[in-house]
Design an enzyme around this catalytic site. Sequence first.
Site, PDB file in Angstrom:
ATOM      1  N   ASP A   1      -6.812   4.388   2.964  1.00 19.23           N
ATOM      2  CA  ASP A   1      -7.690   5.318   2.226  1.00 19.23           C
ATOM      3  C   ASP A   1      -8.626   6.081   3.184  1.00 19.23           C
ATOM      4  O   ASP A   1      -8.558   5.921   4.411  1.00 19.23           O
ATOM      5  CB  ASP A   1      -8.479   4.522   1.172  1.00 19.23           C
ATOM      6  CG  ASP A   1      -8.719   5.318  -0.101  1.00 19.23           C
ATOM      7  OD1 ASP A   1      -8.623   6.551  -0.078  1.00 19.23           O
ATOM      8  OD2 ASP A   1      -9.032   4.688  -1.143  1.00 19.23           O
TER       9      ASP A   1
ATOM     10  N   ASP B   1      -7.567  11.758  -6.462  1.00 17.23           N
ATOM     11  CA  ASP B   1      -7.035  10.738  -7.375  1.00 17.23           C
ATOM     12  C   ASP B   1      -6.609  11.342  -8.713  1.00 17.23           C
ATOM     13  O   ASP B   1      -7.295  12.202  -9.272  1.00 17.23           O
ATOM     14  CB  ASP B   1      -8.108   9.683  -7.667  1.00 17.23           C
ATOM     15  CG  ASP B   1      -8.272   8.696  -6.527  1.00 17.23           C
ATOM     16  OD1 ASP B   1      -7.712   8.924  -5.433  1.00 17.23           O
ATOM     17  OD2 ASP B   1      -8.973   7.688  -6.732  1.00 17.23           O
TER      18      ASP B   1
END
Length: 403
Positions: free
Chosen positions: A157, A212
């Site tokens: 991430d 996202d």
Amino acid sequence: MALRGTAVWLLLWAVVLSPPSLLYGATLQLNNGLGQTPQMGWNSWNFFGCEISEELIRETADALISSGLADIGYKYVNIDDCWSSHRNKQGNLVPDEETFPSGIQSLADYVHAKGLKLGIYSDAGILTCERRPGSLFHEVADADTFASWGIDYLKYDNCFNLGIKPEVRYPPMQDALNKTGRPIFYSLCEWGRDDPATWASTVGNSWRTTDDIQDSWKSMVAIADLNNQWASYAGPGGWNDPDMLEVGNGGMTFNEYRSHFSIWCLMKAPLLVGCDVRNMTAETYEILSNVEVIAVNQDSLGVQGSKVSKQGSEECLEVWAGPLSDSRVVVALWNRCTEGNNITALWEDVGLDSNALVAVRDLWEHRFLPENYVGNVTMFVDSHDCKLYILVLDEEKRKHAKQ
Ligand SMILES: *[C@@H]1O[C@H](CO)[C@@H](O)[C@H](O)[C@H]1NC(C)=O
Ligand SMILES: *[C@@H]1O[C@H](CO)[C@@H](O)[C@H](O)[C@H]1NC(C)=O
Ligand SMILES: *[C@@H]1O[C@H](CO)[C@@H](O)[C@H](O)[C@H]1NC(C)=O
Ligand SMILES: *[C@@H]1O[C@H](CO)[C@@H](O)[C@H](O)[C@H]1NC(C)=O
């Protein structure tokens, strides 16, 4: 001069004649043997967020087997953020003692014994998004830890990244993973910030192209469009990642989830289930287990399909298409309007000769349409629904289709 001219000509010839699978797979994509087709599995984030534990991971592995999803190809069981608590005195990551008391290695053993693979999560920053230890500047130690536990997949991430460019932060983890000698699928998650399609194919097996996904029609549609622009960069070994599936999480209708799954499969997106597989409805299972649609995603040619036409006064009637192996073509008729309507796929738009005669396989109805088609196919599509077809040129298959 003549020689150089010949070399340039040969190179151009090779580029023009090579199928994309060869072009990207053999020369430009990461060479760790993984991701020859888009990865399939499950990830904890979309449904559970931080509420995870070793019981959940074990029960999910059990459910992937008992539901039959594992047999269909969903092999990776991926733990997202919140599994770790701190670094020990040696500087190594330590799993959360309360939620993962048996440790990650025992989970890997459990998952492997079932023929599945275990994925884990870290961050190319000093902390993960949920403020657990990040792997920036700890790449070698953490890759070694993951390999020693038997990890098969790393999602990496982008939080707390100190403003350092992703092109600088992501390759060291690839080098560290490679040096462990264990094949570990490397999934870059820098949210599409620095157009990773243009540089990440030699770094990872997939790269997120967007922020996202949310469990809503609006989010899903926007993400599909963003991911679409990078279609030509995908191929065996490295894939564009428009984020994980929301199918089954409740924020969209059946038709909308069917569109989501159809377009993700056509786009050669990773298929990472994001719902609670221990508790799926029959409708959720019907979508996620459609082996004809999954076969489009896992097709050996590995070419990402794309949007080829927009129709109607609001241009919300769309045709998406792409080539498949054996000269077949996948076509989606996707109605993004608020009313049902007819959508037409023209052969010239989907890459077929305008007088080609084809049989049309409906991948959601699991049947061939009764007629063969020349030049175009028009179908009525409900609002927010998606038809998914394979067009078959082959004479023998067409005859068979008529029977
Ligand atoms: C490491 O990289 C080399 C060179 O690309 C490749 O041949 C090898 O398979 C990689 N090994 C692993 C474990 O990823
Ligand atoms: C299973 O899903 C349904 C909704 O589909 C929900 O109402 C129920 O609480 C869930 N059960 C568990 C044990 O999570
Ligand atoms: C769709 O096409 C069919 C067949 O040509 C036609 O009967 C129908 O009216 C069309 N529907 C719309 C909404 O245009
Ligand atoms: C679609 O194909 C039919 C039959 O070949 C033809 O009559 C029709 O004109 C075509 N429609 C379009 C929009 O090309």
